[in-house]
Design a protein around this motif. Structure first.
Motif, short mmCIF file in Angstrom:
data_model
loop_
_atom_site.label_atom_id
_atom_site.label_comp_id
_atom_site.label_asym_id
_atom_site.label_seq_id
_atom_site.Cartn_x
_atom_site.Cartn_y
_atom_site.Cartn_z
N ASN A 25 0.81 -1.23 0.00
CA ASN A 25 0.00 0.00 0.00
C ASN A 25 0.84 1.27 0.00
N GLY A 26 2.03 1.24 -0.56
CA GLY A 26 2.90 2.43 -0.53
C GLY A 26 2.27 3.61 -1.26
N LEU A 27 2.60 4.80 -0.80
CA LEU A 27 2.02 5.99 -1.43
C LEU A 27 2.96 6.64 -2.45
N CYS A 205 13.42 6.90 8.97
CA CYS A 205 12.62 8.04 8.49
C CYS A 205 11.32 7.70 7.77
N ASP A 206 10.87 6.47 7.88
CA ASP A 206 9.53 6.16 7.38
C ASP A 206 9.02 4.94 8.15
N THR A 207 9.02 5.08 9.49
CA THR A 207 8.74 3.92 10.34
C THR A 207 7.26 3.66 10.50
N LYS A 208 6.48 4.02 9.50
CA LYS A 208 5.06 3.72 9.67
C LYS A 208 4.88 2.22 9.78
N VAL A 209 3.82 1.83 10.45
CA VAL A 209 3.71 0.44 10.87
C VAL A 209 3.74 -0.55 9.70
N ASN A 210 3.26 -0.14 8.52
CA ASN A 210 3.28 -1.11 7.41
C ASN A 210 4.64 -1.20 6.73
N ASN A 211 5.64 -0.55 7.29
CA ASN A 211 6.99 -0.67 6.72
C ASN A 211 7.86 -1.64 7.51
N MET A 212 7.23 -2.59 8.18
CA MET A 212 8.04 -3.64 8.80
C MET A 212 7.38 -4.99 8.64
N ILE A 224 11.51 -2.69 6.29
CA ILE A 224 11.55 -2.52 4.83
C ILE A 224 11.41 -1.04 4.47
N ASP A 225 11.32 -0.78 3.17
CA ASP A 225 11.16 0.59 2.65
C ASP A 225 12.31 1.48 3.15
N LEU A 226 13.49 1.23 2.62
CA LEU A 226 14.70 1.89 3.12
C LEU A 226 15.06 3.17 2.35
MG MG Z 1 6.01 1.86 2.57
#
Ligand code: MG
Ligand code: GN1
Length: 352
Positions: A25-27, A205-212, A224-226
């Motif tokens: 679901n990345g923006l 710098c993008d530690t939103k919950v869906n990035n792990m 993820i999302d580095l």
């Molecule tokens: Mg993401």
């Protein structure tokens, strides 16, 4: 859509490609899963170069960080080289693409309970600790990404330009007034940095919950999302996780009256984070973690709002008012968190 199979074939991957389907679901970037007949599947991404203008620097950061983390024995993403150039990205002349390993049996969540938040806190503290001694110099893949003074300036510019004619709406004026009342206070980190009191460290710098990625028992497999990994204040990682995990609803929920900031999530995350980050945090950083928890809903509100005023040029939207709905939500979350500032300070003091 481009011939994704053709694009995948530019990379040194094993097995024949069976199918390629959208993922996550990345923006910002476009993400796909490559299904193969071999032992591994892969993730294919089109890098949004309107946002990440320097792909060479972006991939340099990611390669150095993932190599460094791997050398320490921890799990991290692995990127594959392009067959022709040996670089971890490939351009078809129009878009830039990259391929990484798909990690199986992993789960992502849009919401988490306190137990998972504790694990996430520990994982992000460890992530920052692992990168503390990286020998290479990492650049800013988006210059001044989490600089609140810059984000505020961008909002002022959007308001002056009024490119989409949205400043005439009374609600837009009300939101602007509300946000401006806290601008100076929220720019505190930049001032402390200029005074030499606050350090920058390599943060996600993008530690939103869906990035792990979690395993089935709620342990963190890897972050993820580095793309936004860069020198920043620790508030970036602390605040952005809570912005998504402590919100009682999704960041784009129109049910603003249901927005609240969950103290149980705050407490669990802070405990995990301090367990692994206490060894390197300065007293001033620790003391300001609650400020970080307020800063991120605030900064995100400013960013969504500026994008709405600009006519939706940055974030992917699914309907015309999407960025305004996101803004209302983040403004409500900011107020909910701000009202709990002293409670948060007590929690932090109690953990030490
Ligand atoms: Mg993401
Ligand atoms: C973007 O790419 P994604 O969806 O993980 C954004 C974050 C915002 C987030 C809001 C490079 O993250 O900074 O917090 O959306 N990433 C970039 O949901 O701007």
């Amino acid at each position: 859509m481009k011939d994704l199979k053709n694009i995948a074939s530019a990379f040194a991957i094993e097995g024949a490609v069976k199918e390629i389907k959208p993922l996550g679901n990345g923006l910002i970037n476009d993400t796909f899963r490559i299904y193969t007949d071999g032992p591994k599947d892969y993730v294919l991404q089109r890098i949004n170069t309107a946002i990440f203008k320097d792909v060479e620097l972006l991939q340099h950061n990611i390669e150095c960080a993932t190599e460094h983390i791997r050398r320490k024995g921890a799990m991290t993403l692995r990127f594959f080289p392009c067959k022709a150039t040996g670089k971890t990205y490939w351009t078809d002349g129009e878009s830039h693409w990259r391929v990484s390993e798909f990690i199986p049996d992993a789960y992502t969540y849009e919401m988490v309970n306190p137990e998972y938040s504790y694990c996430a806190g520990k994982a992000f503290g460890e992530f920052e600790a692992m990168l503390a001694d990286i020998p290479e110099k990492l650049g800013e893949s988006i210059p001044d990404f989490h600089n609140m003074e810059l984000r505020a300036r961008q909002l002022h510019e959007a308001v002056s330009a009024d490119a989409a004619g949205r400043m005439a709406l009374p609600e837009v004026q009300d939101i602007l007034k509300d946000l401006l009342a806290y601008e100076e206070e929220m720019c505190k980190a930049e001032r402390l940095f200029r005074e030499g009191k606050l350090p920058k460290r390599i943060c996600h710098c993008d530690t939103k919950v869906n990035n792990m990625l979690f395993d089935k028992d709620g342990n963190i497999l890897c972050v993820i999302d580095l793309d936004t990994l860069m020198p920043s204040f620790v508030f970036s990682d602390f605040g952005d996780f809570l912005r998504t995990a402590a919100n009682t609803v999704a960041e784009d929920s129109p049910e603003v009256e249901k927005v609240d900031f969950r103290m149980d999530i705050f407490q669990a995350f802070a405990k995990g984070y301090l367990e692994s980050a206490r060894c390197f945090l300065t007293p001033l950083e620790t003391e300001n973690l609650p400020y970080g928890a307020c800063l991120f809903p605030y900064m995100q509100a400013v960013r969504f709002f500026a994008d709405y005023i600009n006519g939706d040029t940055y974030y992917k939207i699914q309907y015309p008012e999407h960025n305004l709905v996101r803004t209302r939500n983040q403004v409500a979350l900011f107020h909910a968190a701000y009202a709990k500032l002293s409670q948060m300070q007590e929690v932090i003091a109690g953990i030490q």
